[in-house]
Motif scaffolding. Sequence first.
Motif, mmCIF file in Angstrom:
data_model
loop_
_atom_site.group_PDB
_atom_site.id
_atom_site.type_symbol
_atom_site.label_atom_id
_atom_site.label_comp_id
_atom_site.label_asym_id
_atom_site.label_seq_id
_atom_site.Cartn_x
_atom_site.Cartn_y
_atom_site.Cartn_z
ATOM 1 N N PRO A 1 3.584 -1.172 -15.299
ATOM 2 C CA PRO A 1 3.648 -2.305 -16.221
ATOM 3 C C PRO A 1 2.252 -2.618 -16.739
ATOM 4 N N THR A 2 2.160 -3.541 -17.661
ATOM 5 C CA THR A 2 0.853 -3.895 -18.219
ATOM 6 C C THR A 2 -0.086 -4.430 -17.147
ATOM 7 N N SER A 3 0.455 -5.171 -16.192
ATOM 8 C CA SER A 3 -0.369 -5.709 -15.108
ATOM 9 C C SER A 3 0.508 -5.981 -13.897
ATOM 10 N N TYR A 4 -0.151 -6.142 -12.745
ATOM 11 C CA TYR A 4 0.524 -6.519 -11.511
ATOM 12 C C TYR A 4 -0.040 -7.853 -11.027
ATOM 13 N N PRO A 5 0.775 -8.652 -10.362
ATOM 14 C CA PRO A 5 0.237 -9.891 -9.790
ATOM 15 C C PRO A 5 -0.635 -9.593 -8.577
ATOM 16 N N GLY A 6 -1.562 -10.492 -8.290
ATOM 17 C CA GLY A 6 -2.415 -10.327 -7.126
ATOM 18 C C GLY A 6 -3.672 -9.529 -7.426
ATOM 19 N N GLU A 7 -4.441 -9.273 -6.366
ATOM 20 C CA GLU A 7 -5.677 -8.508 -6.497
ATOM 21 C C GLU A 7 -5.580 -7.221 -5.687
ATOM 22 N N PHE A 8 -6.371 -6.234 -6.131
ATOM 23 C CA PHE A 8 -6.304 -4.908 -5.539
ATOM 24 C C PHE A 8 -7.715 -4.369 -5.324
ATOM 25 N N ARG A 9 -7.820 -3.410 -4.420
ATOM 26 C CA ARG A 9 -9.066 -2.671 -4.246
ATOM 27 C C ARG A 9 -8.781 -1.203 -4.528
ATOM 28 N N ALA B 1 0.829 -1.206 0.000
ATOM 29 C CA ALA B 1 0.000 0.000 0.000
ATOM 30 C C ALA B 1 0.863 1.256 0.000
ATOM 31 N N SER B 2 1.957 1.246 0.757
ATOM 32 C CA SER B 2 2.822 2.424 0.797
ATOM 33 C C SER B 2 3.509 2.650 -0.550
ATOM 34 N N GLN B 3 3.896 1.574 -1.224
ATOM 35 C CA GLN B 3 4.496 1.716 -2.549
ATOM 36 C C GLN B 3 3.482 2.257 -3.556
ATOM 37 N N LEU B 4 2.254 1.780 -3.474
ATOM 38 C CA LEU B 4 1.206 2.277 -4.363
ATOM 39 C C LEU B 4 0.893 3.740 -4.074
ATOM 40 N N ALA B 5 0.936 4.119 -2.803
ATOM 41 C CA ALA B 5 0.680 5.516 -2.449
ATOM 42 C C ALA B 5 1.722 6.431 -3.085
ATOM 43 N N THR B 6 2.979 6.007 -3.044
ATOM 44 C CA THR B 6 4.041 6.793 -3.667
ATOM 45 C C THR B 6 3.864 6.851 -5.181
ATOM 46 N N ALA C 1 -13.782 -0.789 -6.382
ATOM 47 C CA ALA C 1 -13.776 -1.979 -7.231
ATOM 48 C C ALA C 1 -12.633 -2.873 -6.785
ATOM 49 N N GLU C 2 -12.818 -4.167 -6.987
ATOM 50 C CA GLU C 2 -11.815 -5.125 -6.532
ATOM 51 C C GLU C 2 -11.532 -6.137 -7.632
ATOM 52 N N GLY C 3 -10.266 -6.467 -7.790
ATOM 53 C CA GLY C 3 -9.885 -7.458 -8.788
ATOM 54 C C GLY C 3 -8.447 -7.271 -9.230
ATOM 55 N N GLU C 4 -8.109 -7.877 -10.343
ATOM 56 C CA GLU C 4 -6.763 -7.743 -10.886
ATOM 57 C C GLU C 4 -6.545 -6.328 -11.414
ATOM 58 N N GLU D 1 -5.066 -0.196 -3.040
ATOM 59 C CA GLU D 1 -4.290 -1.007 -2.108
ATOM 60 C C GLU D 1 -4.412 -2.481 -2.466
ATOM 61 N N PRO D 2 -3.434 -3.283 -2.054
ATOM 62 C CA PRO D 2 -3.561 -4.736 -2.234
ATOM 63 C C PRO D 2 -4.689 -5.263 -1.358
ATOM 64 N N VAL D 3 -5.426 -6.225 -1.858
ATOM 65 C CA VAL D 3 -6.561 -6.757 -1.102
ATOM 66 C C VAL D 3 -6.107 -7.374 0.204
#
Length: 299
Positions: free
Chosen positions: A270-278, A141-146, A237-240, A291-293
Amino acid sequence: MRHVFLSYCPTSKPDIELMHRLRRDLRAEDLDVLTDEELVGEAIEFAIVSAGAMIAILTPEAGTSSTVTRHLQLAHDYGVRIFPVLASGEPHDVVPPDLDATFLVDIRTRYVRPIGHDLVPALYAHLDADAQNTSTTQPSASQLATLFGFTLEELELNRSGKLSSRQRSIYRQDARLSFIAALVLGLPALGALVAVVQTGLHCLRVSLGVLSLLLGWLAITLFFATIQYLFGRINWAEGELRRSAEWTRPWIEVGNERIDIPLNIWQRLPTSYPGEFRAYFDPMEDLLSIEPVNENEDP
């Protein structure tokens, strides 16, 4: 691995010839190299902002070239790593003062060794690190915030359905623009229809019908713009997490929702990230936070 953009002075014959040679040699090293010679219009800008790195051929002619200046500015604005190649002239004359020249490839007297032993390995090291750092692990979450430009405090507020003061200010500004746009588009049309009715150029009944529809549209638009201004509602929304392919409409897709993001953020993804996010976003479909789910509780 992302491509490399090669910048040069397009009005200097020696610079063009050097660009052709360098492009050929780098492609022989299996590097994906693009130049503006092969692109047209907005595709040039996209090639720069989405590049993994830029090589700038520096010469006295390049130093006065508006094309090279624009390329360097775009790369600087969007965080693209620049590898300067000094082809002629003195460094203090041709290297821009705001360009990091700690890694400077000097080919003024020799070409093969500086390119093969210095530039190519440095490019591969940078591009490999870029590919590994952006796509193989799920960011926190902190990396996504940056990356996306929000704070963890704003993320906490968005989880509870609230906007921060900064987000509310931006949101209300967008709502005001919608309100103004409705007035700008609607009032002149209303005036024109009233003039038509008064001059009797068309059937009065038809004109009044069109006028009623226009008044209804204007009222609905102004109503929703007012609601947007007064009450900020947060959707999620939640998902990939996937990134759009077209830079002319930068957005991310989370689950089945497409959410708008700024271009300077889009080009770093990148084109996509692994995992799911909200993802949390406003009714204008602009991203608020993400943030990551596995790091949050259900809202």
